[in-house]
Design a protein around this motif. Structure first.
Motif, PDB file in Angstrom:
ATOM      1  N   PHE A   1      32.371  24.949  50.335  1.00 22.29           N
ATOM      2  CA  PHE A   1      33.021  25.308  49.075  1.00 22.29           C
ATOM      3  C   PHE A   1      33.258  24.075  48.213  1.00 22.29           C
ATOM      4  O   PHE A   1      32.891  24.038  47.033  1.00 22.29           O
ATOM      5  CB  PHE A   1      34.340  26.015  49.388  1.00 22.29           C
ATOM      6  CG  PHE A   1      35.153  26.422  48.193  1.00 22.29           C
ATOM      7  CD1 PHE A   1      34.745  27.445  47.357  1.00 22.29           C
ATOM      8  CD2 PHE A   1      36.363  25.787  47.921  1.00 22.29           C
ATOM      9  CE1 PHE A   1      35.505  27.834  46.266  1.00 22.29           C
ATOM     10  CE2 PHE A   1      37.141  26.167  46.839  1.00 22.29           C
ATOM     11  CZ  PHE A   1      36.704  27.194  46.006  1.00 22.29           C
ATOM     12  N   LEU A   2      33.846  23.051  48.792  1.00 18.08           N
ATOM     13  CA  LEU A   2      34.171  21.840  48.039  1.00 18.08           C
ATOM     14  C   LEU A   2      32.924  21.183  47.469  1.00 18.08           C
ATOM     15  O   LEU A   2      32.958  20.619  46.361  1.00 18.08           O
ATOM     16  CB  LEU A   2      34.912  20.843  48.931  1.00 18.08           C
ATOM     17  CG  LEU A   2      36.333  21.231  49.357  1.00 18.08           C
ATOM     18  CD1 LEU A   2      36.908  20.193  50.312  1.00 18.08           C
ATOM     19  CD2 LEU A   2      37.234  21.398  48.148  1.00 18.08           C
ATOM     20  N   SER A   3      31.824  21.265  48.182  1.00 19.28           N
ATOM     21  CA  SER A   3      30.593  20.632  47.708  1.00 19.28           C
ATOM     22  C   SER A   3      30.024  21.322  46.478  1.00 19.28           C
ATOM     23  O   SER A   3      29.201  20.741  45.759  1.00 19.28           O
ATOM     24  CB  SER A   3      29.547  20.632  48.828  1.00 19.28           C
ATOM     25  OG  SER A   3      29.079  21.948  49.109  1.00 19.28           O
ATOM     26  N   LYS A   4      30.487  22.551  46.209  1.00 16.32           N
ATOM     27  CA  LYS A   4      29.949  23.329  45.091  1.00 16.32           C
ATOM     28  C   LYS A   4      30.917  23.459  43.911  1.00 16.32           C
ATOM     29  O   LYS A   4      30.514  23.882  42.827  1.00 16.32           O
ATOM     30  CB  LYS A   4      29.566  24.733  45.580  1.00 16.32           C
ATOM     31  CG  LYS A   4      28.476  24.728  46.646  1.00 16.32           C
ATOM     32  CD  LYS A   4      28.255  26.128  47.200  1.00 16.32           C
ATOM     33  CE  LYS A   4      27.238  26.122  48.336  1.00 16.32           C
ATOM     34  NZ  LYS A   4      27.087  27.458  48.955  1.00 16.32           N
ATOM     35  N   VAL A   5      32.189  23.123  44.114  1.00 21.71           N
ATOM     36  CA  VAL A   5      33.167  23.245  43.038  1.00 21.71           C
ATOM     37  C   VAL A   5      32.914  22.152  41.996  1.00 21.71           C
ATOM     38  O   VAL A   5      32.793  20.980  42.343  1.00 21.71           O
ATOM     39  CB  VAL A   5      34.612  23.123  43.570  1.00 21.71           C
ATOM     40  CG1 VAL A   5      35.616  23.124  42.417  1.00 21.71           C
ATOM     41  CG2 VAL A   5      34.928  24.263  44.533  1.00 21.71           C
TER      42      VAL A   5
END
Length: 362
Positions: A176-180
């Motif tokens: 998730f964090l890699s895509k936010v």
């Protein structure tokens, strides 16, 4: 006087019923409150002693920078003091974030149901609210990503989630964090962090070294047993913390709370004890649910959401009249469920016995 339009239909936070009120209303001498996810084992002796020492200093303003507590937290967390912001409960840190980042024309993304103060404060600031339904009690991170756009300023991830107790796994969170997008602040609300035992529960503070748009919230109100003193904190990059500090009220954490929290950090044996007893208590409820065929969400917090398949308000009232205060799921998005705080072994056994009679009667 003209009030902001967004406040006209906004209801204030509704806490659980106070013990004295229930005693008086129903003529009861004994009340067991399992509604607000408080620590049934109270507070560390070290924290109580710190409170006593501060009582002679009530005429003096607290340290506005909370230096002693800030330094104690920095050492405990392995972070820098400049990366920490203190709040009158982590609730106030939520308010500070919304005050600093949200305004009309912006939006914020969150799960539903989750902790209601994200939405409450965002509404006050006039921001658009984008709510993404939970899936099996868990955050649907992929759907939350799809809701983000150029005007998204904050996304809230409550883990363990209130009211379901579910957590976001290390792998899911990292993906998730890699895509936010970098312009979106990811708030990881870990009010129940100290109770979590899942092997795949992430070390969220480590993400601060990789992502400049991550902030972690924690509190002393739950496992540390300092709910009455209202003190919590947020951890993020020093530049971001410095940028939102002007939105913090002066002297927002009192000197008694600061001293108690700093002392509480020194007693990790107490936290370990509470954590172990909490797991045992959860197992009592798991066994009860398995025996009676009731469904529930396995919890990483100090509470459990049980699905009874009948009107939650009626169940709440039946328990209230017997001296047990719990949280009806109606206002939490689960109208046929109860959220029950894990108590002492004896408290758990007693309420389970009452619940068993109610279930069997049906």
């Amino acid at each position: 006087m003209e009030i902001k339009n967004q406040l006209l239909n906004l209801k204030p936070y509704q806490p659980g019923k106070p013990i004295e009120e229930v005693k008086k209303e129903y003529g009861l001498s004994k009340i067991v409150k399992l509604a607000s996810n408080e620590n049934p084992f109270g507070t560390s002796q070290k924290a109580r002693e710190a409170v006593q020492r501060e009582l002679t200093q009530l005429g003096i303003y607290p340290d506005g920078y909370s230096a002693v507590l800030r330094n104690a937290l920095a050492a405990h967390l392995g972070r820098k003091g400049e990366e920490i912001i203190l709040g009158n409960g982590s609730d106030e840190v939520v308010q500070i974030i919304c005050r600093a980042l949200l305004k009309p024309g912006t939006n914020t993304v969150m799960a539903v149901p989750t902790f209601p103060q994200y939405k409450h404060n965002a509404v006050i600031e006039g921001a658009e609210i984008k709510e993404v339904p939970l899936v099996d009690g868990k955050h649907d991170l992929d759907a939350m990503l799809k809701e983000m756009n150029s005007e998204t300023k904050v996304v809230w991830v409550c883990s363990p989630n209130n009211p379901t107790g579910t957590h976001v796994s290390k792998l899911a969170l990292e993906q998730f964090l890699s895509k936010v997008p970098n312009h979106v602040l990811v708030v990881l609300d870990e009010a129940y962090f100290e109770y979590a035992v899942a092997e795949d529960y992430p070390d969220t503070l480590s993400y601060l070294d990789t992502y400049s748009n991550v902030m972690v919230l924690r509190t002393f109100s739950k496992a540390y047993g300092l709910a009455a003193l209202r003190i919590g904190y947020g951890v993020a990059g020093r530049e971001f913390i410095a940028s939102i500090e002007p939105a913090r009220e002066p002297f927002n954490t009192n000197r008694v709370a600061q001293a108690a929290a700093a002392a509480a950090l020194e007693d990790q044996d107490f936290i370990r004890y509470c954590k172990e007893e909490n797991r045992k208590g959860l197992q009592q409820f798991y066994d009860f649910c398995d025996e009676t065929g009731l469904s529930y969400y396995p919890s990483e917090g100090n509470f459990i959401l049980i699905h009874f398949g009948r009107n939650a308000d009626e169940l709440f009232q039946a328990l209230l009249e017997k001296g047990y205060i719990v949280r009806a799921g109606t206002a939490l998005g689960f109208p046929e469920s109860l959220r029950i705080t894990i108590g002492t072994r004896e408290q758990n056994a007693d309420i389970i016995e009452v619940l068993g009679k109610l279930v069997n009667r049906e």
